[in-house]
Design a protein around this motif. Structure first.
Motif, short mmCIF file in Angstrom:
data_model
loop_
_atom_site.label_atom_id
_atom_site.label_comp_id
_atom_site.label_asym_id
_atom_site.label_seq_id
_atom_site.Cartn_x
_atom_site.Cartn_y
_atom_site.Cartn_z
N GLY A 17 0.82 -1.20 0.00
CA GLY A 17 0.00 0.00 0.00
C GLY A 17 0.86 1.26 0.00
O GLY A 17 2.08 1.20 -0.08
N SER A 18 0.19 2.38 0.09
CA SER A 18 0.91 3.67 0.07
C SER A 18 0.39 4.56 1.19
O SER A 18 -0.71 4.36 1.70
CB SER A 18 0.73 4.36 -1.28
N THR A 19 1.20 5.54 1.53
CA THR A 19 0.82 6.50 2.56
C THR A 19 0.98 7.90 1.99
O THR A 19 2.04 8.22 1.45
CB THR A 19 1.74 6.37 3.80
N ALA A 20 -0.06 8.70 2.10
CA ALA A 20 0.00 10.09 1.65
C ALA A 20 -0.11 10.98 2.88
O ALA A 20 -1.00 10.81 3.71
CB ALA A 20 -1.14 10.38 0.68
N ILE A 21 0.81 11.92 3.00
CA ILE A 21 0.81 12.83 4.15
C ILE A 21 0.46 14.23 3.65
O ILE A 21 1.14 14.79 2.78
CB ILE A 21 2.19 12.82 4.84
N ALA A 22 -0.60 14.80 4.19
CA ALA A 22 -1.08 16.12 3.76
C ALA A 22 -0.13 17.23 4.20
O ALA A 22 0.55 17.11 5.23
CB ALA A 22 -2.48 16.36 4.33
N ASP A 23 -0.13 18.30 3.45
CA ASP A 23 0.68 19.47 3.78
C ASP A 23 0.37 19.99 5.19
O ASP A 23 1.27 20.39 5.92
CB ASP A 23 0.45 20.60 2.78
N THR A 24 -0.92 19.97 5.56
CA THR A 24 -1.31 20.50 6.87
C THR A 24 -0.72 19.68 8.01
O THR A 24 -0.42 20.24 9.07
CB THR A 24 -2.84 20.55 7.02
N VAL A 25 -0.53 18.39 7.79
CA VAL A 25 0.07 17.54 8.82
C VAL A 25 1.52 17.96 9.06
O VAL A 25 1.95 18.16 10.20
CB VAL A 25 -0.01 16.04 8.43
N VAL A 26 2.26 18.13 7.98
CA VAL A 26 3.66 18.55 8.09
C VAL A 26 3.74 19.95 8.68
O VAL A 26 4.60 20.24 9.52
CB VAL A 26 4.37 18.47 6.72
N ALA A 27 2.83 20.84 8.29
CA ALA A 27 2.82 22.21 8.81
C ALA A 27 2.58 22.21 10.32
O ALA A 27 3.22 22.96 11.06
CB ALA A 27 1.78 23.04 8.09
N LYS A 28 1.66 21.38 10.80
CA LYS A 28 1.39 21.31 12.23
C LYS A 28 2.59 20.79 13.01
O LYS A 28 2.95 21.33 14.06
CB LYS A 28 0.17 20.43 12.52
N ILE A 29 3.22 19.75 12.48
CA ILE A 29 4.40 19.19 13.15
C ILE A 29 5.51 20.24 13.20
O ILE A 29 6.13 20.45 14.24
CB ILE A 29 4.89 17.91 12.43
N ALA A 30 5.75 20.91 12.08
CA ALA A 30 6.81 21.94 12.02
C ALA A 30 6.50 23.10 12.96
O ALA A 30 7.39 23.60 13.67
CB ALA A 30 6.97 22.44 10.59
N GLY A 31 5.24 23.53 13.00
CA GLY A 31 4.85 24.63 13.88
C GLY A 31 5.05 24.29 15.35
O GLY A 31 5.57 25.09 16.13
N MET A 32 4.65 23.09 15.72
CA MET A 32 4.82 22.66 17.12
C MET A 32 6.30 22.54 17.47
O MET A 32 6.73 22.95 18.55
CB MET A 32 4.10 21.34 17.36
N ALA A 33 7.09 21.96 16.56
CA ALA A 33 8.52 21.78 16.81
C ALA A 33 9.23 23.11 16.95
O ALA A 33 10.11 23.28 17.80
CB ALA A 33 9.15 20.95 15.70
N ALA A 34 8.87 24.09 16.13
CA ALA A 34 9.49 25.42 16.22
C ALA A 34 9.14 26.10 17.54
O ALA A 34 9.98 26.73 18.18
CB ALA A 34 9.05 26.29 15.05
N ARG A 35 7.89 25.94 17.97
CA ARG A 35 7.45 26.57 19.22
C ARG A 35 8.08 25.94 20.46
O ARG A 35 8.04 26.51 21.53
CB ARG A 35 5.93 26.51 19.31
N VAL A 73 5.10 19.57 0.20
CA VAL A 73 5.31 18.16 0.47
C VAL A 73 5.22 17.39 -0.84
O VAL A 73 4.24 17.50 -1.57
CB VAL A 73 4.27 17.61 1.48
N GLY A 74 6.26 16.60 -1.11
CA GLY A 74 6.26 15.70 -2.26
C GLY A 74 6.04 14.28 -1.79
O GLY A 74 5.58 14.05 -0.67
N GLU A 75 6.37 13.32 -2.64
CA GLU A 75 6.20 11.93 -2.26
C GLU A 75 7.17 11.49 -1.19
O GLU A 75 6.84 10.69 -0.32
CB GLU A 75 6.36 11.03 -3.49
N ARG A 76 8.41 12.03 -1.25
CA ARG A 76 9.44 11.58 -0.31
C ARG A 76 10.13 12.72 0.42
O ARG A 76 10.94 12.48 1.31
CB ARG A 76 10.50 10.76 -1.05
N GLN A 77 9.86 13.95 0.02
CA GLN A 77 10.59 15.09 0.58
C GLN A 77 9.63 16.21 0.97
O GLN A 77 8.51 16.29 0.48
CB GLN A 77 11.60 15.64 -0.44
N ALA A 78 10.13 17.08 1.85
CA ALA A 78 9.36 18.26 2.27
C ALA A 78 10.30 19.45 2.40
O ALA A 78 11.47 19.30 2.76
CB ALA A 78 8.67 17.99 3.61
#
Length: 145
Positions: A17-35, A73-78
């Motif tokens: 199977g495959s996994t797709a990660i939405a831009d908003t998921v990465v944005a939330k993780i990045a925002g929390m990590a920066a804070r 966000v791409g398939e393997r990179q952000a």
């Protein structure tokens, strides 16, 4: 057994199977990590913070975790862009390095994506005597005829 069944049985579970990660998921993780970095006062430019303050007062307006965060966000990179407000007295270069390290580690650990860049724009310095309700004070100082 058919050839298709044999291939499916021999494929490791993580390859099924495959996994797709939405831009908003990465944005939330990045925002929390920066804070998480103590020298970061807030994220977002002046207007973004003002709109965020208004949005937080509206029921259902959201918490603004992604305020000041843009991602691709791409398939393997952000790639991640952050607008940051740092505390007065912080060494900006060191703070930026700490933010970058924390964001890269969090996003790569949680998503498996390779973070190719974290661009940081320091938009402001928070002074100790500044009011917390910056959005309100900016609005009060303006008069429209």
């Amino acid at each position: 057994m058919t050839e298709t069944t044999q291939r499916r049985d021999t494929a490791p579970p993580e390859a099924r199977g495959s996994t797709a990660i939405a831009d908003t998921v990465v944005a939330k993780i990045a925002g929390m990590a920066a804070r998480e970095i103590p020298e970061v006062h807030n994220l977002g430019g002046g207007m973004t913070r003002a709109f965020g303050a208004v949005r937080q007062r509206v029921p259902g307006g959201g918490g603004g975790v992604t305020q000041g965060v843009k991602v691709e966000v791409g398939e393997r990179q952000a790639a991640i862009d952050l607008d940051v407000v740092v505390e007065y007295g912080a060494a900006i270069a060191d703070t930026a390095a700490d933010i970058r390290t924390n964001v890269v580690n969090a996003v790569e650990r949680m998503t498996g994506l390779e973070v190719i860049e974290v661009n940081i724009a320091v938009d402001d310095v928070h002074l100790p005597d500044e009011e917390e309700e910056e959005g309100e004070s900016e609005q009060e100082g303006r008069r429209v005829a």
